[in-house]
Write an enzyme that holds these catalytic residues in place. Structure first.
Site, PDB file in Angstrom:
ATOM      1  N   TRP A 220       0.859  -1.192   0.000  1.00  0.00           N
ATOM      2  CA  TRP A 220       0.000   0.000   0.000  1.00  0.00           C
ATOM      3  C   TRP A 220       0.891   1.236   0.000  1.00  0.00           C
ATOM      4  CZ3 TRP A 220      -4.790  -1.577  -0.857  1.00  0.00           C
ATOM      5  CH2 TRP A 220      -5.781  -0.596  -0.976  1.00  0.00           C
ATOM      6  N   ASP A 221       0.282   2.427   0.073  1.00  0.00           N
ATOM      7  CA  ASP A 221       1.175   3.595   0.032  1.00  0.00           C
ATOM      8  C   ASP A 221       1.861   3.837   1.373  1.00  0.00           C
ATOM      9  OD1 ASP A 221      -1.119   4.654   1.208  1.00  0.00           O
ATOM     10  OD2 ASP A 221      -1.336   6.326  -0.192  1.00  0.00           O
ATOM     11  N   TRP A 222       1.586   2.996   2.350  1.00  0.00           N
ATOM     12  CA  TRP A 222       2.312   3.035   3.628  1.00  0.00           C
ATOM     13  C   TRP A 222       2.827   1.659   4.025  1.00  0.00           C
ATOM     14  CZ3 TRP A 222      -0.926  -0.461   5.294  1.00  0.00           C
ATOM     15  CH2 TRP A 222      -2.281  -0.352   4.977  1.00  0.00           C
ATOM     16  N   ASN A 490     -13.994   1.308   1.137  1.00  0.00           N
ATOM     17  CA  ASN A 490     -13.199   2.521   1.246  1.00  0.00           C
ATOM     18  C   ASN A 490     -13.006   3.150  -0.126  1.00  0.00           C
ATOM     19  OD1 ASN A 490     -11.018   4.345   2.538  1.00  0.00           O
ATOM     20  ND2 ASN A 490      -9.912   3.346   0.870  1.00  0.00           N
ATOM     21  N   GLU A 491     -13.625   4.299  -0.338  1.00  0.00           N
ATOM     22  CA  GLU A 491     -13.342   5.203  -1.467  1.00  0.00           C
ATOM     23  C   GLU A 491     -13.725   4.689  -2.843  1.00  0.00           C
ATOM     24  OE1 GLU A 491      -9.248   6.452  -1.037  1.00  0.00           O
ATOM     25  OE2 GLU A 491      -9.746   7.860   0.542  1.00  0.00           O
ATOM     26  N   GLU A 587     -11.182  11.173   6.868  1.00  0.00           N
ATOM     27  CA  GLU A 587      -9.760  10.963   6.534  1.00  0.00           C
ATOM     28  C   GLU A 587      -9.152  12.294   6.143  1.00  0.00           C
ATOM     29  OE1 GLU A 587      -8.338   8.260   3.591  1.00  0.00           O
ATOM     30  OE2 GLU A 587      -9.519   6.577   4.350  1.00  0.00           O
TER      31      GLU A 587
END
Ligand code: BMA
Length: 929
Positions: A220-222, A490-491, A587
């Protein structure tokens, strides 16, 4: 240092120990009991490593065989076996070095014997509570079935297969990466289900959306890609004569002067289509009294073709006997014991004990005359402003998460005055301990279903698998009072409307798929299984308006409806006018680097490049496209870049400090903006904000990220700031659009409002004493949202000879009732960014005294640290070195001559002198001047 070493919590009592005396049928994880005699009592025998069962893990061709662990996973098994030559899993570039592991298939095997009495029960089942993910299961060379969903519990009838001696259980996993790719390619023959892959910066695997597995395990981006394989929850044998009880549905509602308790027993039966008759005993009790005890005789339980059965009861209990469950800050999260048992022929077969709370929850979406609708949660008729953050999995490898670590993280939330967490849809439905601890601490859980940032297939195999997942997860989590809302994904509504994945040309096709999955499948099941809670199809969404607009709202980010996610890495994050005024902000965030301590666990101490802001290791760990550039940009705009060379260790340390302080100040500004807009309605109808959940609470590894708590539990400055910006009562200083500067006293509930004197001071950066101070009385009948003090900024500056570049504003609150500085934290407002400040001075900040006291109630050592300064010092950061614990405040503005900060130690402090020598102080002038 490993994650476990970094968590030094020692005060934790496992939840199941508290309930064990009542829970005599079900073995709990970690128990070593093996049944010798099987009576009418149901038996669950966990075939886990902790119970002494020896699993083997191997490559299918037999070229590598190691000891396996259950619950566990392939990465930790291989690491434990010492076959991973480049060192620990998360060390340096090992996420890349160990990528081969997930490209292989792996086998898990167990040879075992059982008591012959267990084999002879009418019902004998093999239950796999969590299989990650695609596997073929066989027992004694007979194929039992396939698994394809990490979030599903699998049950196989092994009545005629299990032997007393010489059983062979085999679980053959297939590479999740290969399976997902094949499925994606298969789907391509019809149409593409995007994304084609994650961005290259993620260094991840593609097509996580084709496998029902922790989506973030593909990166993921983290977070890194560790697409694990293994038995991540217990594997058990369950044996019984007639029925077993899997889950208990609990719904509490107020009915006149009573609480009505609706219970639904979700049972499983030994045989198909046979009815059993028995007696149910239901008790509700607290520590002192039994509040309700009912016996229901001759109750019939009839299994269907799936061997499932439900039994329904309705009970009543006087409201005067009950203290309702309330979230943190709004009352007590009072829990009661609910014990349920089922007997046949006067022998208890099943007993289950739960902790329940009495509460109602409603999502209020009322039309507003000014346009749009409200959007807020009401618990026991009290509107709640959600204060908190977003939860991602506590580890990329679920087997490394301990109940102690979960408790440590959730306690950190309560310590920071939070009342809510959103369990984000790209991770896992969390472990039972997560929800149990949230129940106990009064944390409201916004629970996403596990779908995030992707389109998803809607083939029949996929929808069937999802249906089982949703039924099981809703039944498992439903009884927790902390869970207050279900969200479909989510999103993904925003992604479709915003054409994130190039779906625009076939919008209707993808919208139909979206509706099939989230509305027709998931929402239908949730409505049936749990009518006690609100469901929103996506986060963010416009709530009811999204439905009215065909489930993909025209503007999912509307300020007038529902919730929003808002990120802008290029605007001024310290300026309130940059932010929207939504009904709920679920968020928002900025990245910061991890601390030196975390970095030291993964970087090579002798490799200079590992310790460079521009080095390969940091860029490898930065998965958010342009992430390091954006951090550098924000730091240079708000502080100015450090004087050191960013490619040196000193430069990296300076960037750690600056990115962390930037993040803390930015999220503080944005959060206070949202809190203030609880009471504000703008001309365009925006405002009445009822949630501030920043992105993100915790970290999955040591990397640049949005988290306020690092991997292992260490607080970044942001988390210290959260203690203050989430305080139930505080002063907010802000510049308004009309050129005025105003001070608001803000409170969550009127009870939180304290009477006293608010003092606003104008201070010069180069003087310890204020240039001017203004005191205003605050009393109980103050109107919410009205400024207590307001002045034209220009006039104020002219009167005091200040400019935006030389001065700043502070606030302090004095509690006249107690005659003390109040619980309202001190606050401040900058009038410009630091590159423009002309008169910041070098300050000498020193520790002048340390003394330790043992606080018996908390069983911990507290150290009082007294600091002195000779000049205004900005963003003072105290680092406790190797001592593990938290400070009462950190990262603060220091403009009084002395200040005492407490350190709450997680370990005993024997040598206070050594503690003092370990303290390291930094403040802004040391870095930017
Ligand atoms: C939001 C989240 C996550 C992501 C975060 C930061 O979109 O839902 O997907 O990690 O932003 O980019």
């Amino acid at each position: 240092m490993t994650m476990k070493q970094m968590v030094c919590a020692s005060y934790w009592t496992p939840f199941w120990m508290l309930i064990l005396p009542l829970c005599y049928c079900h073995l709990m994880p970690g128990d070593t009991f093996r049944p010798s005699v099987v009576s009418a009592e149901n038996v669950r025998l966990d075939l886990t490593t902790a119970n002494g069962y020896q699993w083997r893990t191997s490559l299918p061709n037999g070229s590598l065989v190691v000891e396996g662990q259950v619950p566990g996973g392939i990465y930790t098994d291989l690491e434990r076996a010492g076959v991973l030559r480049s060192g620990p899993l998360l060390y340096r570039f090992n996420d890349g070095n160990y990528r081969w592991i997930a490209f292989n298939d792996w086998n898990y095997a167990l040879d075992f014997d059982v008591d012959s009495n267990l084999v002879n029960q009418p019902g004998v089942f093999l239950v796999l509570h969590g299989v990650d993910t695609i596997a073929e299961i066989s027992l004694n060379r007979l194929f039992l079935g396939e698994t394809d969903n990490m979030f599903v519990r699998y049950r196989f009838n092994v009545r005629n297969l299990l032997k007393a001696q010489g059983n062979q259980l085999r679980v053959q996993f297939r590479s999740p990466v290969a399976v997902s790719r094949n499925r994606y390619e298969q789907q391509l023959m019809d149409y593409i289900v995007p994304p084609r892959c994650v961005p290259p910066e993620y260094q991840g695997e593609c097509h996580a959306n084709f496998i029902r597995k922790m989506q973030a395990s593909f990166s993921w981006d983290w977070g890194p890609a560790f697409p694990s394989m293994g038995l991540w929850k217990a594997v058990s044998l369950e044996a019984y004569q007639s029925i077993t009880l899997r889950d208990v549905y609990v719904e509490t509602s107020l009915n006149g002067s009573d609480w009505q308790v609706d219970l639904l027993m979700h049972c499983e039966t030994a045989d198909i289509g046979v009815s059993h008759s028995g007696t149910w005993a239901i008790r509700i009790f607290d520590n002192e009294d039994v509040l309700l005890h009912e016996l229901i005789d001759d109750s019939l339980v009839s299994g269907d073709q799936e061997r499932e059965a439900t039994v329904r009861f309705q009970l009543r209990i006087g409201a005067d006997q009950i203290e309702p469950w309330m979230p943190n800050g709004y009352g007590n999260p009072t829990l009661y014991n609910l014990s349920v048992s089922y007997s046949e022929n006067e022998q208890v077969a099943i007993a289950k004990n739960l902790l329940i709370g009495f509460r109602t929850v409603v999502l209020v979406e009322d039309d507003l005359q000014t346009g749009g609708r409200t959007f807020y949660l009401q618990v026991n008729d009290v509107p709640i402003f959600l204060k908190g953050s977003n939860w991602i999995p506590a580890d990329v490898l679920p087997e490394l998460v301990t109940p102690e670590y979960i408790r440590d993280l959730l306690t950190s939330c309560v310590d920071a005055n939070m009342n809510s967490l959103r369990v984000w849809g790209g991770g896992i439905y969390e472990l039972d301990e997560f929800y149990q601890t949230a129940d106990e601490l009064g944390i409201l859980v916004w629970q996403d279903f596990m779908f995030a940032c992707s389109m998803y297939p809607t083939t029949s195999w996929f929808l069937e698998s999802v249906s089982i997942e949703v039924v099981q997860q809703v039944r498992r989590l439903q009884a927790h009072p902390s869970v207050v809302l279900w969200a479909g994904n989510n999103e993904n509504e925003a992604a479709l409307r915003g054409n994130w994945y190039g779906t625009l040309s076939d919008f209707n096709l993808y919208r139909q798929d979206y509706i099939k999955l989230y509305v027709d499948t998931i929402r239908e099941i949730v409505r049936r299984e749990d009518p006690s809670r609100p469901f929103v199809v996506s986060s963010p969404s416009n709530g009811k308006l999204s439905e009215e607009e065909g489930h993909i709202a025209r503007d999912p980010y509307s300020e007038l409806y529902g919730d929003v996610h808002y990120y802008n890495y290029y605007s001024n994050g310290w300026n309130s006018s940059s932010f929207p005024k939504p009904r709920m902000s679920t968020e928002y965030g900025f990245q910061a680097l991890p601390s030196v301590h975390s970095w030291a666990t993964v970087a090579d101490p002798s490799n200079d490049d590992d310790w460079s802001f521009n080095g390969a290791l940091l860029s490898n760990r930065q998965h958010h496209p342009l992430g390091n550039f954006e951090m550098e940009l924000q730091v240079s705009s708000r502080f100015g870049l450090p004087k050191t060379n960013l490619s040196t260790r000193r430069g990296l340390e300076d960037m750690i400090y600056l990115t962390q302080m930037h993040q803390a100040q930015a999220i503080k500004t944005q959060t206070l903006h949202y809190r203030r807009h609880k009471y504000q309605l703008s001309e365009n109808g925006a405002g009445l904000t009822m949630a501030a959940l920043y992105w993100q609470l915790n970290d999955i590894w040591q990397a640049p990220s949005w988290a306020s708590i690092e991997y292992g539990g260490r607080w970044k400055p942001l988390h210290y700031f959260a203690v203050d910006f989430f305080a139930p009562f505080l002063c907010i200083l802000t510049e308004l659009d009309d050129g005025t500067v105003a001070a608001f006293v803000h409170f969550d509930r009127r009870q939180d409002l304290v009477s006293g004197i608010l003092t606003v001071s104008l201070r010069s950066w180069d003087l310890l004493d204020p240039l001017a101070s203004f005191s205003s009385p605050v009393n109980q009948d103050m109107l919410a949202g009205e400024p207590v003090w307001i002045r034209s900024l220009n006039e104020l500056l002219n009167e005091t000879g200040c400019t935006r570049e030389t001065c700043f504003i502070t606030s302090a609150f004095f509690d006249t009732t107690t005659g003390q500085e109040s619980i309202a934290p001190p606050n401040y407002l900058f009038l410009t960014s630091f590159p423009n400040v002309g008169n910041l001075q070098m300050a000498s900040v020193e520790v002048v005294d340390v003394s330790k006291v043992y606080v018996t109630q908390r069983s911990e050592w507290t150290v009082n640290i007294t600091l002195a300064t000779d000049n205004v010092a900005a963003f003072v950061w105290i680092d406790s070195g190797t001592y593990c614990g938290t400070f009462s405040t950190n990262g603060f503005m220091f403009y009084d001559r002395f200040k005492t900060v407490k350190f709450y130690s997680k370990t005993e402090i024997v040598d206070i002198g050594n503690f003092k020598n370990n303290l390291n102080l930094i403040h802004l002038a040391q870095i930017i001047l």
